[in-house]
Scaffold this active site. Structure first.
Site, PDB file in Angstrom:
ATOM      1  N   HIS A  87      37.100  43.413  37.722  1.00 19.17           N
ATOM      2  CA  HIS A  87      37.333  42.111  38.354  1.00 19.17           C
ATOM      3  C   HIS A  87      38.786  41.669  38.181  1.00 19.17           C
ATOM      4  O   HIS A  87      39.472  41.349  39.164  1.00 19.17           O
ATOM      5  CB  HIS A  87      36.381  41.085  37.714  1.00 19.17           C
ATOM      6  CG  HIS A  87      36.442  39.713  38.299  1.00 19.17           C
ATOM      7  ND1 HIS A  87      35.337  39.087  38.830  1.00 19.17           N
ATOM      8  CD2 HIS A  87      37.460  38.814  38.406  1.00 19.17           C
ATOM      9  CE1 HIS A  87      35.671  37.877  39.261  1.00 19.17           C
ATOM     10  NE2 HIS A  87      36.957  37.684  38.998  1.00 19.17           N
ATOM     11  N   GLU A  88      39.257  41.676  36.945  1.00 21.92           N
ATOM     12  CA  GLU A  88      40.577  41.115  36.641  1.00 21.92           C
ATOM     13  C   GLU A  88      41.722  42.098  36.891  1.00 21.92           C
ATOM     14  O   GLU A  88      42.746  41.727  37.481  1.00 21.92           O
ATOM     15  CB  GLU A  88      40.619  40.638  35.185  1.00 21.92           C
ATOM     16  CG  GLU A  88      39.590  39.565  34.839  1.00 21.92           C
ATOM     17  CD  GLU A  88      39.798  38.263  35.592  1.00 21.92           C
ATOM     18  OE1 GLU A  88      40.912  38.044  36.121  1.00 21.92           O
ATOM     19  OE2 GLU A  88      38.850  37.446  35.651  1.00 21.92           O
ATOM     20  N   HIS A  92      42.243  41.573  40.863  1.00 20.21           N
ATOM     21  CA  HIS A  92      43.287  40.545  40.861  1.00 20.21           C
ATOM     22  C   HIS A  92      44.672  41.101  40.535  1.00 20.21           C
ATOM     23  O   HIS A  92      45.639  40.830  41.251  1.00 20.21           O
ATOM     24  CB  HIS A  92      42.945  39.438  39.859  1.00 20.21           C
ATOM     25  CG  HIS A  92      41.755  38.621  40.234  1.00 20.21           C
ATOM     26  ND1 HIS A  92      41.470  38.285  41.537  1.00 20.21           N
ATOM     27  CD2 HIS A  92      40.771  38.046  39.470  1.00 20.21           C
ATOM     28  CE1 HIS A  92      40.364  37.554  41.568  1.00 20.21           C
ATOM     29  NE2 HIS A  92      39.924  37.395  40.332  1.00 20.21           N
ATOM     30  N   GLU A 123      38.191  36.332  45.565  1.00 24.66           N
ATOM     31  CA  GLU A 123      37.158  36.174  44.536  1.00 24.66           C
ATOM     32  C   GLU A 123      35.852  36.859  44.924  1.00 24.66           C
ATOM     33  O   GLU A 123      35.097  37.304  44.060  1.00 24.66           O
ATOM     34  CB  GLU A 123      36.920  34.694  44.241  1.00 24.66           C
ATOM     35  CG  GLU A 123      38.098  33.979  43.593  1.00 24.66           C
ATOM     36  CD  GLU A 123      38.477  34.529  42.225  1.00 24.66           C
ATOM     37  OE1 GLU A 123      37.774  35.409  41.697  1.00 24.66           O
ATOM     38  OE2 GLU A 123      39.496  34.057  41.674  1.00 24.66           O
TER      39      GLU A 123
END
Length: 275
Positions: A87-88, A92, A123
């Site tokens: 996710h990070e 991102h 997101e």
């Protein structure tokens, strides 16, 4: 959420059986460094900050000009932490890294190319990557964040806390969800919400609906863009030096994992078209 409750009975059972044991700080560092290596990050490229008081499970920030991965120690679990890293870091950070190589980097560049908002794509994509390799890839957290924000717009803090009891019994977990939804409100005894948390589910469903048509490699390489902008930006994109996360190397396998998320959550393509 209802699918998860039917299978596990309570959120607490879902967390224990799918998340695994809570991790020590040493175990967290070992897993995160392994994920960094898999994504071919250089030593010191991203700083790791372990915290006991993050409002979220993790976040990417800048500390003294250096990218920093902040991880909530209290919510880190054995089978979920790699999903947090996807996710990070895999979403991102790598999209941010790639974005700096594009002609639309920065506010002026975004205006020049008329870019749509990066959310809900950003997101939504990250939320899917959080559950990508789970045996039970329920979009529980994204759905509960959406539901909590919606109900917060109708309820006081205390009434919302009671309402969430139908999904989450643990008062500390419930408190965190309510606090997220009510942050920024001057008077939490009145209806009102911080609605950004709805983009996780909105974006995930939008991407699942269009998963057969989206060029996911370009979605990563172009950086902080909406999937809806991909076609018109393609002739302007820079590919040299851009990075693709390891879990996207095999796009056929990646798309099959997205198909499985749709099936596991009891969705049809029509249902995935929006909330």
């Amino acid at each position: 959420m209802e699918n998860a409750l039917k299978r596990f009975g309570t959120y607490e059972n879902f967390e224990a059986r799918t998340g695994g044991k809570r991790l020590t700080r040493g175990e967290i560092m070992t897993i995160v460094k392994r994920c960094f290596k898999r994504e071919k990050l250089q030593n010191g490229e991203v700083i790791i900050n372990l915290s006991d008081d993050l409002l979220s499970r993790a976040s990417m920030t800048q500390s003294r000009g250096r990218p920093t991965l902040n991880i909530n120690v209290n919510t880190s679990r054995q089978f979920w932490l790699e999903g947090v890293a996807r996710h990070e870091i895999g979403t991102h950070y790598l999209r941010s890294y790639n974005n700096r190589l594009q002609p639309w980097t920065g506010g002026k560049g975004r205006r020049q190319y008329g870019l749509l908002s990066v959310n809900p794509t950003e997101e939504g994509l990250a939320s899917l990557h959080s559950v990508l390799y789970r045996r039970h890839p329920f979009l529980w957290r994204a759905a509960l964040l959406y539901y909590t924000a919606y109900r917060a717009s109708q309820m006081s803090f205390s009434n919302l806390f009671k309402d969430l009891g139908r999904f989450v019994r643990d008062p500390y977990v419930r408190w965190d969800y309510v606090l997220r939804a009510k942050r920024g409100q001057v008077d939490t005894s009145l209806p009102g919400c911080f609605c950004k948390d709805q983009v996780y589910l909105e974006g995930a469903l939008e991407i699942l609906r269009h998963r057969k048509d989206i060029d996911f490699h370009n979605l990563m390489r172009m950086g902080k863009v909406s999937w809806r902008d991909l076609g018109r930006l393609q002739e302007h994109m820079q590919t040299d030096g851009t990075r693709i996360p390891s879990f996207m190397d095999n796009l056929d396998q990646y798309r099959k994992l997205l198909d499985y998320i749709v099936m596991a959550n009891g969705l049809s393509d029509d249902q995935a078209s929006g909330v």
